[in-house]
Write a protein that holds these residues in place. Sequence first.
Motif, short mmCIF file in Angstrom:
data_model
loop_
_atom_site.label_atom_id
_atom_site.label_comp_id
_atom_site.label_asym_id
_atom_site.label_seq_id
_atom_site.Cartn_x
_atom_site.Cartn_y
_atom_site.Cartn_z
N PRO A 12 -4.49 -16.25 37.25
CA PRO A 12 -3.27 -15.82 37.96
C PRO A 12 -2.68 -16.91 38.85
CG PRO A 12 -4.93 -14.10 38.07
CD PRO A 12 -5.60 -15.30 37.48
N THR A 13 -3.56 -17.72 39.49
CA THR A 13 -3.05 -18.77 40.39
C THR A 13 -2.36 -19.89 39.63
OG1 THR A 13 -5.26 -19.80 40.34
CG2 THR A 13 -4.75 -18.33 42.19
N SER A 52 -2.09 -13.24 21.93
CA SER A 52 -3.53 -13.41 21.73
C SER A 52 -4.34 -12.30 22.38
CB SER A 52 -3.99 -14.77 22.28
OG SER A 52 -3.38 -15.83 21.56
N ASN A 53 -3.97 -11.94 23.62
CA ASN A 53 -4.75 -10.94 24.36
C ASN A 53 -4.09 -9.57 24.42
OD1 ASN A 53 -6.76 -12.86 24.98
ND2 ASN A 53 -5.55 -13.61 26.72
N THR A 113 0.66 -8.42 31.94
CA THR A 113 0.54 -9.75 32.54
C THR A 113 1.72 -10.62 32.15
OG1 THR A 113 -1.87 -9.63 32.51
CG2 THR A 113 -0.90 -11.82 32.70
N TYR A 114 2.14 -10.50 30.89
CA TYR A 114 3.28 -11.28 30.42
C TYR A 114 4.56 -10.87 31.16
CZ TYR A 114 7.07 -12.78 27.36
OH TYR A 114 8.22 -13.32 26.87
N SER A 152 3.31 -16.50 26.82
CA SER A 152 3.53 -15.44 25.83
C SER A 152 2.48 -15.50 24.72
CB SER A 152 4.94 -15.54 25.24
OG SER A 152 5.07 -16.65 24.38
N GLU A 153 2.14 -16.71 24.26
CA GLU A 153 1.16 -16.84 23.19
C GLU A 153 -0.22 -16.42 23.67
OE1 GLU A 153 1.78 -17.43 20.11
OE2 GLU A 153 3.93 -17.79 20.46
#
Length: 399
Positions: free
Chosen positions: A283-284, A319-320, A325-326, A313-314
């Motif tokens: 996150p940081t 991927s996740n 989060t995006y 984005s990838e």
Amino acid sequence: MKQIVLIQIFVLFTVFQSVAQKTDQLPYAFYSDYEAQVVSSYLGSEYIDIVPLFLAVDPENNTEVEEKVQKEIDRLVKRLCKRNLERKSPTKMIKRTYYAVHRRKLFNFKPNANFTDVFKKGEYNCVTASALVAYVFQEIGIDYSIRLAPGHVFVIAESGDSRVYLETTDPINGFIKDNKFLENKLKRYVPDVVWGAVSGTTNTENGEESSDSFFLNAEEITLQELAGIQFYNGGVTALEEKDFQLAFHYFRVANDIYANEQSTLAMRIALMNLLYHNDFSKPTDLDYLEFLAANSASDNDRSIVLRSFQKISENHLFSNHNADTYREAYFKLYTATSDKALKSLLQGFYLYDLGRYTLEYDSAEKAIRLLEKAAVMLPGIDEIEQTLSAAYLLNKNFD
């Protein structure tokens, strides 16, 4: 003796845009409690004890080290004061003090030495030697000035109506009264191309040509600003070691203490490398990208922000499968920037990424709505048009 401490960063940049001084938007990544205490105190006050500011660059230092170093300096000053009181000539006083500092503290030249190394190992460079000499002069009452030339620092002491030049890296012939001799010594510290750019000749009153070297009229800086240059040197070392986060931090502190184009550019170079090698898994990590977005001022800035946003984005979306989060990253960047062009680009690629993801994992009909908006915001981009065409086919919409 070759001096290479103040490394000049020569970089070909498409367009140089100074990073705006909005550093308060980004939390400081201090590397020790002592550094945090000293630098925060400096940033929050006009007054700062200069010794801690020089010591703060070393992450191993603490208040105990500070007390020990200060006591060593105080003992040196006290000893010199007793001896110098017997000297009536200001020039002899300067000379005696200069060579005494070298004999007692400055033993071995080392390009990357910091101020702590002077007291731990007797190692010094032009920045740290000039700092100690100038501080001792200040305590004894000798008028001085610190001069910054391209790639080098030296000290000038005032002796009545004349000046004494102190090449602080030279323990044997560093006390100089002859201007031309000083110029010849300083010329060895920089490449010929730099010397040619900053030196020249002017005509005197009787028509004769005399040297008008930049070095003899070098920029005067304070002890405080010299501490900023030590942070700058720490940043250069970190950059060479590819520790881009540490390099950015040191350049940032350097620029806060002594703002100039060179430290600003160095901070920018470290930031570009930091973002280029970042996968934004923590996150940081986003803090640095927010910082660039907030200070976006050129097409190059926008390109780097968008390239980094594509990594996010990838990694997080595709991927996740972490859409939250995006989305959070997008809104942070969109909110951080006041650059209208960057806002529009971010929004367009955000819609495009969501459209791609929706097409692969949800429905073509929903994807079409997102991709059509993206195509309007980002016209002429083949990837968007091709993805939209694929969505139409999957939705069996041939209109």
